[in-house]
Design a protein around this motif. Sequence first.
Motif, PDB file in Angstrom:
ATOM      1  N   LEU A  78       9.911   9.013  -9.811  1.00 58.41           N
ATOM      2  CA  LEU A  78       8.693   8.718 -10.144  1.00 58.41           C
ATOM      3  C   LEU A  78       7.956   9.856 -11.088  1.00 58.41           C
ATOM      4  N   SER A  84       8.912   8.468 -14.321  1.00 63.24           N
ATOM      5  CA  SER A  84       8.078   7.216 -14.898  1.00 63.24           C
ATOM      6  C   SER A  84       6.664   7.666 -15.141  1.00 63.24           C
ATOM      7  N   TYR A 134      10.398   2.913 -18.595  1.00 63.18           N
ATOM      8  CA  TYR A 134       9.691   2.946 -17.546  1.00 63.18           C
ATOM      9  C   TYR A 134       9.962   1.659 -16.688  1.00 63.18           C
ATOM     10  N   ARG A 160      11.921   2.159 -12.930  1.00 64.57           N
ATOM     11  CA  ARG A 160      11.348   1.722 -11.547  1.00 64.57           C
ATOM     12  C   ARG A 160      12.224   0.677 -10.887  1.00 64.57           C
ATOM     13  N   LYS A 161      12.813  -0.093 -11.649  1.00 64.42           N
ATOM     14  CA  LYS A 161      13.752  -0.839 -11.142  1.00 64.42           C
ATOM     15  C   LYS A 161      14.815  -0.182 -10.297  1.00 64.42           C
ATOM     16  N   SER A 196       6.200  -1.490  -5.142  1.00 69.11           N
ATOM     17  CA  SER A 196       5.247  -1.252  -6.228  1.00 69.11           C
ATOM     18  C   SER A 196       3.805  -0.450  -6.040  1.00 69.11           C
ATOM     19  N   GLY A 211       4.949   3.252  -5.077  1.00 66.04           N
ATOM     20  CA  GLY A 211       5.094   3.801  -6.142  1.00 66.04           C
ATOM     21  C   GLY A 211       4.109   4.187  -7.207  1.00 66.04           C
ATOM     22  N   GLU A 237       2.723   7.782  -8.483  1.00 66.83           N
ATOM     23  CA  GLU A 237       2.764   8.116  -9.968  1.00 66.83           C
ATOM     24  C   GLU A 237       1.373   8.654 -10.404  1.00 66.83           C
ATOM     25  N   ALA A 248       5.805  -4.022 -11.426  1.00 65.97           N
ATOM     26  CA  ALA A 248       6.616  -3.589 -10.516  1.00 65.97           C
ATOM     27  C   ALA A 248       7.107  -4.686  -9.302  1.00 65.97           C
TER      28      ALA A 248
END
Length: 302
Positions: free
Chosen positions: A76, A79, A164, A168-169, A175, A178, A182, A231
């Motif tokens: 994170l 990202s 990004y 994230r995947k 989502s 996350g 972030e 996300a």
Amino acid sequence: MSTKTETSGWLFGIGAFVAWGLVPIYFKAVESVSAEEILAHRIAWCVPVTLLLMILLRKKIEVIQVFKNKKVFLGLVASTALVSSNWYIFTWAVTNEQILATSLGYFINPIMSILLGVIFLSEKLSKLQWAAVGCATLGVVNQMINYGEVPWIALSLATTFGLYGFIRKQLAVDSLNGLLVETMIAFPVAAGYAIWVLINQQAMFLNASLNIDLLLVFGGFVTAVPLIWFAAAAKKIPLNSIGFLQFIAPSMSFTLATQLYNEPLGFEQFLSFAFIWLGLLLYLIKPIQQVFTKPKATLSRK
């Protein structure tokens, strides 16, 4: 993966990219504010907005668990750096009459997402889908050649957002949590900058108009909602599908740039647009066929 899960993934993805396609309108409304201040407020207000959405949706807040998970937390951090860079470049471009450049960037971005999915995640493409990639690539290459220079805005946007989505995947975090982590990571820098320019009387916030103040606060929603949808979609459908959904936003931005904000449109740009939409059409043939054949299969079993 169930049909219901995949359908919700498509809906989240479409919603995210339609919202991003319309977002230049928001940035045009605050173009009197510097890109740095806009970014600072986007990040700062995104934290309470995300918390509010989680409370309204009754989502469990797992910030402490995320911070304790070294792999997820470091992912994170990466990202956060990528998406913050992406936000800044996009904001600067739109407020400096470069919407077409952002459109080009997000036309390139799906190709990067597709290739990342094929190379690192072993996602498969049919011959028809490869033909779609070829058409889209021709459109992007045509745009790049006719720019007459290295399109740094476009390439930077495509690279930062493609990576990004890929990162994230891979992370085991939902989502909302996350995004919350972030923005919490970036919050000290963002809030610190916003306070610094305010103290030094260089800020537009609280010094321009109530309209500007409200729009900067609203930046939290502009930032949070599409990212949460994106996300969620990335978790439910293949990365190559996300890649082609991403044609929605640049197509809308392309239209806004040429029809609403009067950025010049030459034949070369129009040709690229046609190639890219042909690619999208080719890619969508199989999903459309599946939509119409599944009900028939269900009826035959009854």
